[in-house]
Design a protein around this motif. Sequence first.
Motif, PDB file in Angstrom:
ATOM      1  N   UNK A 140       0.828  -1.204   0.000  1.00  0.00           N
ATOM      2  CA  UNK A 140       0.000   0.000   0.000  1.00  0.00           C
ATOM      3  C   UNK A 140       0.864   1.257   0.000  1.00  0.00           C
ATOM      4  N   UNK A 141       1.964   1.245   0.743  1.00  0.00           N
ATOM      5  CA  UNK A 141       2.865   2.405   0.770  1.00  0.00           C
ATOM      6  C   UNK A 141       3.485   2.654  -0.607  1.00  0.00           C
ATOM      7  N   UNK A 142       3.861   1.596  -1.310  1.00  0.00           N
ATOM      8  CA  UNK A 142       4.428   1.743  -2.659  1.00  0.00           C
ATOM      9  C   UNK A 142       3.355   2.272  -3.614  1.00  0.00           C
ATOM     10  N   UNK A 143       2.144   1.758  -3.510  1.00  0.00           N
ATOM     11  CA  UNK A 143       1.045   2.224  -4.358  1.00  0.00           C
ATOM     12  C   UNK A 143       0.765   3.703  -4.087  1.00  0.00           C
ATOM     13  N   UNK A 144       0.759   4.095  -2.818  1.00  0.00           N
ATOM     14  CA  UNK A 144       0.533   5.502  -2.468  1.00  0.00           C
ATOM     15  C   UNK A 144       1.646   6.392  -3.007  1.00  0.00           C
ATOM     16  N   UNK A 145       2.899   5.911  -2.946  1.00  0.00           N
ATOM     17  CA  UNK A 145       4.022   6.670  -3.524  1.00  0.00           C
ATOM     18  C   UNK A 145       3.791   6.874  -5.022  1.00  0.00           C
ATOM     19  N   UNK A 146       3.437   5.802  -5.734  1.00  0.00           N
ATOM     20  CA  UNK A 146       3.227   5.887  -7.183  1.00  0.00           C
ATOM     21  C   UNK A 146       2.066   6.818  -7.516  1.00  0.00           C
ATOM     22  N   UNK A 147       0.994   6.750  -6.741  1.00  0.00           N
ATOM     23  CA  UNK A 147      -0.155   7.625  -6.986  1.00  0.00           C
ATOM     24  C   UNK A 147       0.199   9.083  -6.722  1.00  0.00           C
ATOM     25  N   UNK A 182       0.156  12.064  -9.425  1.00  0.00           N
ATOM     26  CA  UNK A 182      -0.611  13.283  -9.168  1.00  0.00           C
ATOM     27  C   UNK A 182       0.267  14.524  -9.313  1.00  0.00           C
ATOM     28  N   UNK A 183       1.516  14.443  -8.865  1.00  0.00           N
ATOM     29  CA  UNK A 183       2.436  15.573  -8.998  1.00  0.00           C
ATOM     30  C   UNK A 183       2.737  15.862 -10.472  1.00  0.00           C
ATOM     31  N   UNK A 184       2.901  14.812 -11.263  1.00  0.00           N
ATOM     32  CA  UNK A 184       3.141  14.995 -12.704  1.00  0.00           C
ATOM     33  C   UNK A 184       1.919  15.624 -13.361  1.00  0.00           C
TER      34      UNK A 184
END
Length: 145
Positions: A121-128, A132-134
């Motif tokens: 979940x932490x990796x998924x949140x990082x990717x999301x 979002x920043x991009x």
Amino acid sequence: MTLNFVEIPTAGGGWLKPAEIKDAVALLIEVNSYEPQRPTPNGPKDSALCDVTVFKTPESLASRTPEVNKGMRIEQTLLARDLEKVVGNATIVKLDQVPPKRPGAHPAWVWRPVNDATVRQAVIEYAQAREAAVNAAVADAPDFD
């Protein structure tokens, strides 16, 4: 007409060296392309060109400060072949070694799923958050039309 910008995958991230990241908490592998039997100086090899995000420690995962390798070439036979079906997508894995089947052979590197739900979940949140920043940066870019 709007332009759809894409990056051309290049091998600027070097080659995957499993021994250097074998103890990583999680790897986010984004597969850009796969070439079966790509010619190399050591003979043809299956090859995957990937963006590899390495969370080496639980602290780097918690603080969202991974090591990012864009355009990393993966040519270890089992690792590359497993990524063939992931082209255009991403996966969250760890590295492991399996004993050789023949006496005197080297142990093979293989991908293992990350079974810890909080790590996944932490990796998924990082990717999301990165996505979002991009998207926010693209939305803030001036429109010259």
